[in-house]
Design a protein around this motif. Structure first.
Motif, PDB file in Angstrom:
ATOM      1  N   GLU A  54       0.799  -1.112  -0.110  1.00 12.95           N
ATOM      2  CA  GLU A  54      -0.051  -0.017   0.072  1.00 12.95           C
ATOM      3  C   GLU A  54       0.865   1.220  -0.019  1.00 12.95           C
ATOM      4  O   GLU A  54       0.399   2.377  -0.345  1.00 12.95           O
ATOM      5  N   LEU A  55       2.018   1.109   0.624  1.00 11.83           N
ATOM      6  CA  LEU A  55       2.907   2.334   0.432  1.00 11.83           C
ATOM      7  C   LEU A  55       3.494   2.739  -0.838  1.00 11.83           C
ATOM      8  O   LEU A  55       3.981   3.918  -1.119  1.00 11.83           O
ATOM      9  N   ASP A  56       3.239   1.921  -1.688  1.00 10.40           N
ATOM     10  CA  ASP A  56       3.634   1.985  -3.134  1.00 10.40           C
ATOM     11  C   ASP A  56       2.526   2.437  -4.144  1.00 10.40           C
ATOM     12  O   ASP A  56       1.440   2.065  -3.835  1.00 10.40           O
ATOM     13  N   VAL A  57       2.755   2.963  -5.097  1.00 10.93           N
ATOM     14  CA  VAL A  57       1.792   3.705  -5.993  1.00 10.93           C
ATOM     15  C   VAL A  57       1.772   2.433  -7.324  1.00 10.93           C
ATOM     16  O   VAL A  57       2.741   2.244  -8.045  1.00 10.93           O
ATOM     17  N   ALA A  58       0.580   2.045  -7.119  1.00  6.79           N
ATOM     18  CA  ALA A  58       0.307   0.985  -8.277  1.00  6.79           C
ATOM     19  C   ALA A  58      -0.277   1.664  -9.539  1.00  6.79           C
ATOM     20  O   ALA A  58      -1.128   2.691  -9.480  1.00  6.79           O
ATOM     21  N   PHE A  59      -0.118   0.966 -10.543  1.00  7.36           N
ATOM     22  CA  PHE A  59      -0.600   1.442 -12.040  1.00  7.36           C
ATOM     23  C   PHE A  59      -1.938   0.911 -12.208  1.00  7.36           C
ATOM     24  O   PHE A  59      -1.916   0.048 -13.132  1.00  7.36           O
ATOM     25  N   HIS A  60      -3.046   1.389 -11.604  1.00  9.78           N
ATOM     26  CA  HIS A  60      -4.118   0.505 -11.800  1.00  9.78           C
ATOM     27  C   HIS A  60      -5.263   1.717 -12.123  1.00  9.78           C
ATOM     28  O   HIS A  60      -6.422   0.976 -12.748  1.00  9.78           O
ATOM     29  N   ALA A  61      -5.326   2.795 -12.058  1.00  7.60           N
ATOM     30  CA  ALA A  61      -6.537   3.766 -12.229  1.00  7.60           C
ATOM     31  C   ALA A  61      -6.459   4.356 -13.601  1.00  7.60           C
ATOM     32  O   ALA A  61      -7.465   4.920 -13.956  1.00  7.60           O
ATOM     33  N   GLY A  62      -5.268   4.386 -14.236  1.00  4.63           N
ATOM     34  CA  GLY A  62      -5.141   5.246 -15.715  1.00  4.63           C
ATOM     35  C   GLY A  62      -4.973   6.734 -15.480  1.00  4.63           C
ATOM     36  O   GLY A  62      -5.389   7.385 -16.426  1.00  4.63           O
ATOM     37  N   ASN A  63      -4.800   7.247 -14.220  1.00  2.33           N
ATOM     38  CA  ASN A  63      -4.752   8.471 -13.982  1.00  2.33           C
ATOM     39  C   ASN A  63      -3.964   8.884 -12.827  1.00  2.33           C
ATOM     40  O   ASN A  63      -3.767   8.076 -11.672  1.00  2.33           O
ATOM     41  N   ARG A  64      -2.496   9.542 -13.153  1.00  2.00           N
ATOM     42  CA  ARG A  64      -1.472   9.549 -12.312  1.00  2.00           C
ATOM     43  C   ARG A  64      -1.725   9.986 -10.809  1.00  2.00           C
ATOM     44  O   ARG A  64      -1.390   9.496  -9.853  1.00  2.00           O
ATOM     45  N   SER A  65      -2.759  10.999 -10.733  1.00  2.57           N
ATOM     46  CA  SER A  65      -3.033  11.488  -9.032  1.00  2.57           C
ATOM     47  C   SER A  65      -3.680  10.510  -8.716  1.00  2.57           C
ATOM     48  O   SER A  65      -3.751  10.216  -7.372  1.00  2.57           O
ATOM     49  N   TYR A  66      -4.891   9.806  -9.138  1.00  4.71           N
ATOM     50  CA  TYR A  66      -5.648   8.725  -8.520  1.00  4.71           C
ATOM     51  C   TYR A  66      -4.674   7.842  -8.434  1.00  4.71           C
ATOM     52  O   TYR A  66      -4.905   7.032  -7.146  1.00  4.71           O
ATOM     53  N   ASN A  67      -3.831   7.318  -9.201  1.00  7.45           N
ATOM     54  CA  ASN A  67      -2.733   6.361  -8.774  1.00  7.45           C
ATOM     55  C   ASN A  67      -2.181   6.611  -7.234  1.00  7.45           C
ATOM     56  O   ASN A  67      -1.769   5.780  -6.356  1.00  7.45           O
ATOM     57  N   GLU A  68      -1.484   7.704  -7.430  1.00 13.27           N
ATOM     58  CA  GLU A  68      -0.713   8.103  -6.127  1.00 13.27           C
ATOM     59  C   GLU A  68      -1.676   8.364  -4.885  1.00 13.27           C
ATOM     60  O   GLU A  68      -1.158   8.073  -3.677  1.00 13.27           O
ATOM     61  N   ARG A  69      -2.991   8.726  -5.045  1.00 12.32           N
ATOM     62  CA  ARG A  69      -3.939   8.913  -3.937  1.00 12.32           C
ATOM     63  C   ARG A  69      -4.627   7.561  -3.438  1.00 12.32           C
ATOM     64  O   ARG A  69      -5.542   7.839  -2.279  1.00 12.32           O
ATOM     65  N   SER A  70      -4.703   6.457  -4.095  1.00 13.45           N
ATOM     66  CA  SER A  70      -5.631   5.449  -4.050  1.00 13.45           C
ATOM     67  C   SER A  70      -5.053   3.928  -3.752  1.00 13.45           C
ATOM     68  O   SER A  70      -3.770   3.857  -4.099  1.00 13.45           O
ATOM     69  N   VAL A  71      -5.799   3.057  -3.271  1.00 14.01           N
ATOM     70  CA  VAL A  71      -5.588   1.754  -3.368  1.00 14.01           C
ATOM     71  C   VAL A  71      -6.490   1.156  -4.175  1.00 14.01           C
ATOM     72  O   VAL A  71      -7.742   1.306  -4.165  1.00 14.01           O
ATOM     73  N   GLY A  72      -6.062   0.188  -5.183  1.00 14.07           N
ATOM     74  CA  GLY A  72      -6.866  -0.460  -5.910  1.00 14.07           C
ATOM     75  C   GLY A  72      -7.043  -1.912  -5.648  1.00 14.07           C
ATOM     76  O   GLY A  72      -6.218  -2.694  -5.240  1.00 14.07           O
ATOM     77  N   ILE A  73      -8.330  -2.171  -5.673  1.00 13.16           N
ATOM     78  CA  ILE A  73      -8.907  -3.704  -5.681  1.00 13.16           C
ATOM     79  C   ILE A  73      -9.416  -4.047  -6.610  1.00 13.16           C
ATOM     80  O   ILE A  73     -10.387  -3.694  -7.114  1.00 13.16           O
TER      81      ILE A  73
END
Length: 236
Positions: free
Chosen positions: A134-153
């Motif tokens: 969770e401390l790392d930025v996953a490439f999951h949302a297709g939006n850099r800002s949302y990648n940086e601020r979110s957890v993807g499930i």
């Protein structure tokens, strides 16, 4: 005409009118600003020291953020090292659907050519795999800002097959989401728990019209208000 000893004669040269800013005031203000700037710079350095050339932030292979998960590492090409929430606040959870099987999702997230992966994958029977910390930025949302601020499930299944969203999956995912919300102080509502389709600029439609948001949020709230959610095993 004033004379020596009149009111205000004790002000230093350059003081100007009583409504002006004294040189001393300017110096004090500059000093306070400098101290504040230095403190901010030091704080940033404390958060990012491990980014310096030749420095590697300590990690423990296989360490989990969610104790109920199985660790299966995603390819390093599909995520970016970070120190969240120190460097990026986490205030969103993004719900995805794999458009395929659990095994297929795990396989592509391990593929460096896929260029995408989520933090977690939830199987139909409720099994949870953690693939990125969770401390790392996953490439999951297709939006850099949302990648940086979110957890993807990610959730196993297809958006046009409501039968894929099993009771076991809903319950397991809700417990996971409740734990994440508690950890970062995320509100349990539709502003902060969103679907991939709601990410600005995305061309994805998941989790689709058959994902039962009312049911899901009710389960998340129940998990959050029940016994303490499963803690993570620790931070790197």
């Amino acid at each position: 005409m004033g004379t020596k000893g009149t009111a205000g004669a004790g002000r230093s040269a350059g003081d100007g009118s009583g409504h002006g800013i004294s040189r001393r005031g300017l110096l004090i203000g500059a000093a306070v600003t400098a101290v504040g700037t230095a403190a901010l710079a030091r704080q940033k350095l404390e958060h990012a020291w491990w980014r310096l050339p030749g420095v590697e932030k300590a990690r423990k292979p296989g360490e989990l953020d969610y104790a109920g998960a199985e660790w299966i590492a995603a390819s390093p090409a599909n995520w970016r090292r970070a120190d969240r929430p120190a460097d990026y606040d986490i205030d969103r959870i993004v719900v995805h659907v794999t458009q395929g099987s659990y095994r297929g999702a795990v396989r592509v997230f391990q593929d460096p050519g896929h260029a995408a992966a989520a933090h977690y994958v939830v199987r139909k029977d409720g099994h949870v795999a953690q693939m990125i910390r969770e401390l790392d930025v996953a490439f999951h949302a297709g939006n850099r800002s949302y990648n940086e601020r979110s957890v993807g499930i990610e959730h196993e299944g297809f958006v046009d097959r409501p039968q894929d969203f099993t009771a076991a999956m809903y319950a397991s995912s809700a417990r996971l989401t409740a734990t994440i919300c508690a950890r970062y102080g995320i509100a349990v509502d539709r502003e902060h728990i969103i679907g991939h389709v709601e990410v600005p600029g995305t061309d994805h439609t998941d989790p689709g019209p058959h994902w039962d948001w009312d049911r899901y949020l009710k389960l998340v709230r129940a998990a959050a208000s029940g016994p303490s959610p499963s803690p993570r095993t620790g931070r790197a």
